[in-house]
Write an enzyme that holds these catalytic residues in place. Structure first.
Site, PDB file in Angstrom:
ATOM      1  N   LYS A   1    -106.237-103.859 -42.601  1.00  0.00           N
ATOM      2  CA  LYS A   1    -105.552-103.754 -43.898  1.00  0.00           C
ATOM      3  C   LYS A   1    -106.549-103.547 -45.044  1.00  0.00           C
ATOM      4  O   LYS A   1    -107.771-103.727 -44.853  1.00  0.00           O
ATOM      5  CB  LYS A   1    -104.686-105.004 -44.096  1.00  0.00           C
ATOM      6  CG  LYS A   1    -103.597-105.143 -43.015  1.00  0.00           C
ATOM      7  CD  LYS A   1    -102.687-106.337 -43.261  1.00  0.00           C
ATOM      8  CE  LYS A   1    -101.631-106.462 -42.167  1.00  0.00           C
ATOM      9  NZ  LYS A   1    -100.688-107.579 -42.418  1.00  0.00           N
TER      10      LYS A   1
ATOM     11  N   TYR B   1     -92.951-101.118 -41.228  1.00  0.00           N
ATOM     12  CA  TYR B   1     -92.474-102.507 -41.372  1.00  0.00           C
ATOM     13  C   TYR B   1     -90.942-102.575 -41.447  1.00  0.00           C
ATOM     14  O   TYR B   1     -90.404-103.475 -42.092  1.00  0.00           O
ATOM     15  CB  TYR B   1     -93.101-103.136 -42.617  1.00  0.00           C
ATOM     16  CG  TYR B   1     -94.540-103.589 -42.409  1.00  0.00           C
ATOM     17  CD1 TYR B   1     -94.895-104.432 -41.356  1.00  0.00           C
ATOM     18  CD2 TYR B   1     -95.554-103.194 -43.285  1.00  0.00           C
ATOM     19  CE1 TYR B   1     -96.198-104.853 -41.159  1.00  0.00           C
ATOM     20  CE2 TYR B   1     -96.873-103.625 -43.095  1.00  0.00           C
ATOM     21  CZ  TYR B   1     -97.180-104.448 -42.031  1.00  0.00           C
ATOM     22  OH  TYR B   1     -98.474-104.876 -41.838  1.00  0.00           O
TER      23      TYR B   1
ATOM     24  N   PHE C   1     -90.439-111.240 -48.619  1.00  0.00           N
ATOM     25  CA  PHE C   1     -91.817-110.799 -48.803  1.00  0.00           C
ATOM     26  C   PHE C   1     -91.998-109.298 -48.586  1.00  0.00           C
ATOM     27  O   PHE C   1     -93.117-108.790 -48.648  1.00  0.00           O
ATOM     28  CB  PHE C   1     -92.756-111.582 -47.872  1.00  0.00           C
ATOM     29  CG  PHE C   1     -92.406-111.467 -46.404  1.00  0.00           C
ATOM     30  CD1 PHE C   1     -92.850-110.398 -45.644  1.00  0.00           C
ATOM     31  CD2 PHE C   1     -91.637-112.454 -45.781  1.00  0.00           C
ATOM     32  CE1 PHE C   1     -92.537-110.291 -44.303  1.00  0.00           C
ATOM     33  CE2 PHE C   1     -91.325-112.359 -44.424  1.00  0.00           C
ATOM     34  CZ  PHE C   1     -91.773-111.271 -43.687  1.00  0.00           C
TER      35      PHE C   1
ATOM     36  N   ASN D   1    -103.187-110.918 -44.638  1.00  0.00           N
ATOM     37  CA  ASN D   1    -103.783-111.505 -43.424  1.00  0.00           C
ATOM     38  C   ASN D   1    -104.688-110.541 -42.665  1.00  0.00           C
ATOM     39  O   ASN D   1    -104.933-110.706 -41.487  1.00  0.00           O
ATOM     40  CB  ASN D   1    -102.689-112.096 -42.533  1.00  0.00           C
ATOM     41  CG  ASN D   1    -101.697-111.065 -42.048  1.00  0.00           C
ATOM     42  OD1 ASN D   1    -101.836-109.885 -42.344  1.00  0.00           O
ATOM     43  ND2 ASN D   1    -100.699-111.497 -41.298  1.00  0.00           N
TER      44      ASN D   1
ATOM     45  N   HIS E   1    -103.180-106.004 -38.697  1.00  0.00           N
ATOM     46  CA  HIS E   1    -101.899-105.928 -37.997  1.00  0.00           C
ATOM     47  C   HIS E   1    -102.172-105.504 -36.567  1.00  0.00           C
ATOM     48  O   HIS E   1    -103.013-104.640 -36.329  1.00  0.00           O
ATOM     49  CB  HIS E   1    -100.974-104.895 -38.654  1.00  0.00           C
ATOM     50  CG  HIS E   1     -99.782-104.572 -37.796  1.00  0.00           C
ATOM     51  ND1 HIS E   1     -98.649-105.355 -37.793  1.00  0.00           N
ATOM     52  CD2 HIS E   1     -99.578-103.595 -36.868  1.00  0.00           C
ATOM     53  CE1 HIS E   1     -97.793-104.852 -36.912  1.00  0.00           C
ATOM     54  NE2 HIS E   1     -98.328-103.792 -36.342  1.00  0.00           N
TER      55      HIS E   1
ATOM     56  N   GLU F   1     -94.907 -97.799 -33.099  1.00  0.00           N
ATOM     57  CA  GLU F   1     -95.903 -97.744 -34.177  1.00  0.00           C
ATOM     58  C   GLU F   1     -96.898 -96.589 -33.969  1.00  0.00           C
ATOM     59  O   GLU F   1     -97.274 -95.907 -34.931  1.00  0.00           O
ATOM     60  CB  GLU F   1     -96.633 -99.086 -34.273  1.00  0.00           C
ATOM     61  CG  GLU F   1     -95.701-100.203 -34.723  1.00  0.00           C
ATOM     62  CD  GLU F   1     -96.297-101.601 -34.583  1.00  0.00           C
ATOM     63  OE1 GLU F   1     -97.462-101.719 -34.128  1.00  0.00           O
ATOM     64  OE2 GLU F   1     -95.602-102.565 -34.915  1.00  0.00           O
TER      65      GLU F   1
HETATM   66  P1  CMP Z   1     -98.290-108.195 -39.827  1.00  0.00           P
HETATM   67  O1  CMP Z   1     -98.811-108.570 -38.486  1.00  0.00           O
HETATM   68  O2  CMP Z   1     -98.852-107.000 -40.485  1.00  0.00           O
HETATM   69  O3  CMP Z   1     -96.720-107.988 -39.679  1.00  0.00           O
HETATM   70  C1  CMP Z   1     -95.811-108.315 -40.694  1.00  0.00           C
HETATM   71  C2  CMP Z   1     -96.452-108.908 -41.877  1.00  0.00           C
HETATM   72  O4  CMP Z   1     -95.577-109.551 -42.781  1.00  0.00           O
HETATM   73  C3  CMP Z   1     -97.385-110.000 -41.438  1.00  0.00           C
HETATM   74  O5  CMP Z   1     -98.502-109.428 -40.806  1.00  0.00           O
HETATM   75  C4  CMP Z   1     -97.652-110.728 -42.734  1.00  0.00           C
HETATM   76  O6  CMP Z   1     -98.679-110.123 -43.497  1.00  0.00           O
HETATM   77  C5  CMP Z   1     -96.330-110.544 -43.453  1.00  0.00           C
HETATM   78  N1  CMP Z   1     -95.543-111.774 -43.444  1.00  0.00           N
HETATM   79  C6  CMP Z   1     -94.924-112.320 -42.394  1.00  0.00           C
HETATM   80  N2  CMP Z   1     -94.299-113.469 -42.767  1.00  0.00           N
HETATM   81  C7  CMP Z   1     -94.563-113.629 -44.101  1.00  0.00           C
HETATM   82  C8  CMP Z   1     -94.214-114.613 -45.066  1.00  0.00           C
HETATM   83  N3  CMP Z   1     -93.456-115.655 -44.726  1.00  0.00           N
HETATM   84  N4  CMP Z   1     -94.651-114.465 -46.327  1.00  0.00           N
HETATM   85  C9  CMP Z   1     -95.431-113.399 -46.655  1.00  0.00           C
HETATM   86  N5  CMP Z   1     -95.795-112.425 -45.773  1.00  0.00           N
HETATM   87  C10 CMP Z   1     -95.367-112.545 -44.514  1.00  0.00           C
END
Ligand code: CMP
Length: 131
Positions: free
Chosen positions: A9, A49, A57, A112, A115, A126
């Site tokens: 990311k 997504y 979110f 985070n 992905h 994907e």
């Molecule tokens: P990712 O693995 O990219 O897949 C979906 C993303 O949604 C996840 O990582 C997080 O970055 C985001 N995400 C999932 N749950 C939450 C949450 N409760 N609040 C904010 N972001 C979230």
């Protein structure tokens, strides 16, 4: 032989962590089959997504993933989907174990840093979006 899709990311390139994180996969013996640097459009981000459309979110997730260049990779190997997920760690870095990528480099669930496909079916979907 399985395939998985990994996205480093925007924060990864902002913080200069791309090489370090890719090296972890290489050291593990995971093959990188395809890789590109790209900036996602809002449309591609929403497609990727799609399962999160409507969640509170969702908009911040899209805003973050389009905020700068990302590295997108197809990786392959035996059981690669679950191996990569274990290396990446829990979605919420607050509970991601040290030694995992999120556990070592991230503190925020919305940022985070990485992905990885959560199943063989997600990986196929994907991969078709990005390659
Ligand atoms: P990712 O693995 O990219 O897949 C979906 C993303 O949604 C996840 O990582 C997080 O970055 C985001 N995400 C999932 N749950 C939450 C949450 N409760 N609040 C904010 N972001 C979230």
């Amino acid at each position: 032989m399985q395939r998985s899709l990994i996205i480093l990311k925007p924060e990864v390139l902002r913080r200069g962590l791309a090489g370090e994180i890719m090296a972890r996969f290489e050291r593990r013996g995971i093959r990188i089959d395809e890789m590109k640097l790209t900036t996602l459009t809002p449309e591609i981000a929403a497609h990727h997504y799609q399962d999160h459309i409507g969640k509170p979110f969702f908009q911040s997730l899209i805003d973050y993933i389009i905020s700068g260049p990302v590295v997108v990779m197809i990786v392959s190997g035996d059981d690669v989907v679950s191996i990569v997920r274990l290396m990446v760690g829990s979605t919420n870095p607050a509970v991601a174990l040290p030694g995992t990528i999120r556990g070592d480099y991230a503190t925020s669930i919305s940022e985070n840093i990485i992905h990885a496909s959560d199943s063989i079916e997600s990986a196929a979907r994907e991969i078709a979006i990005f390659f």
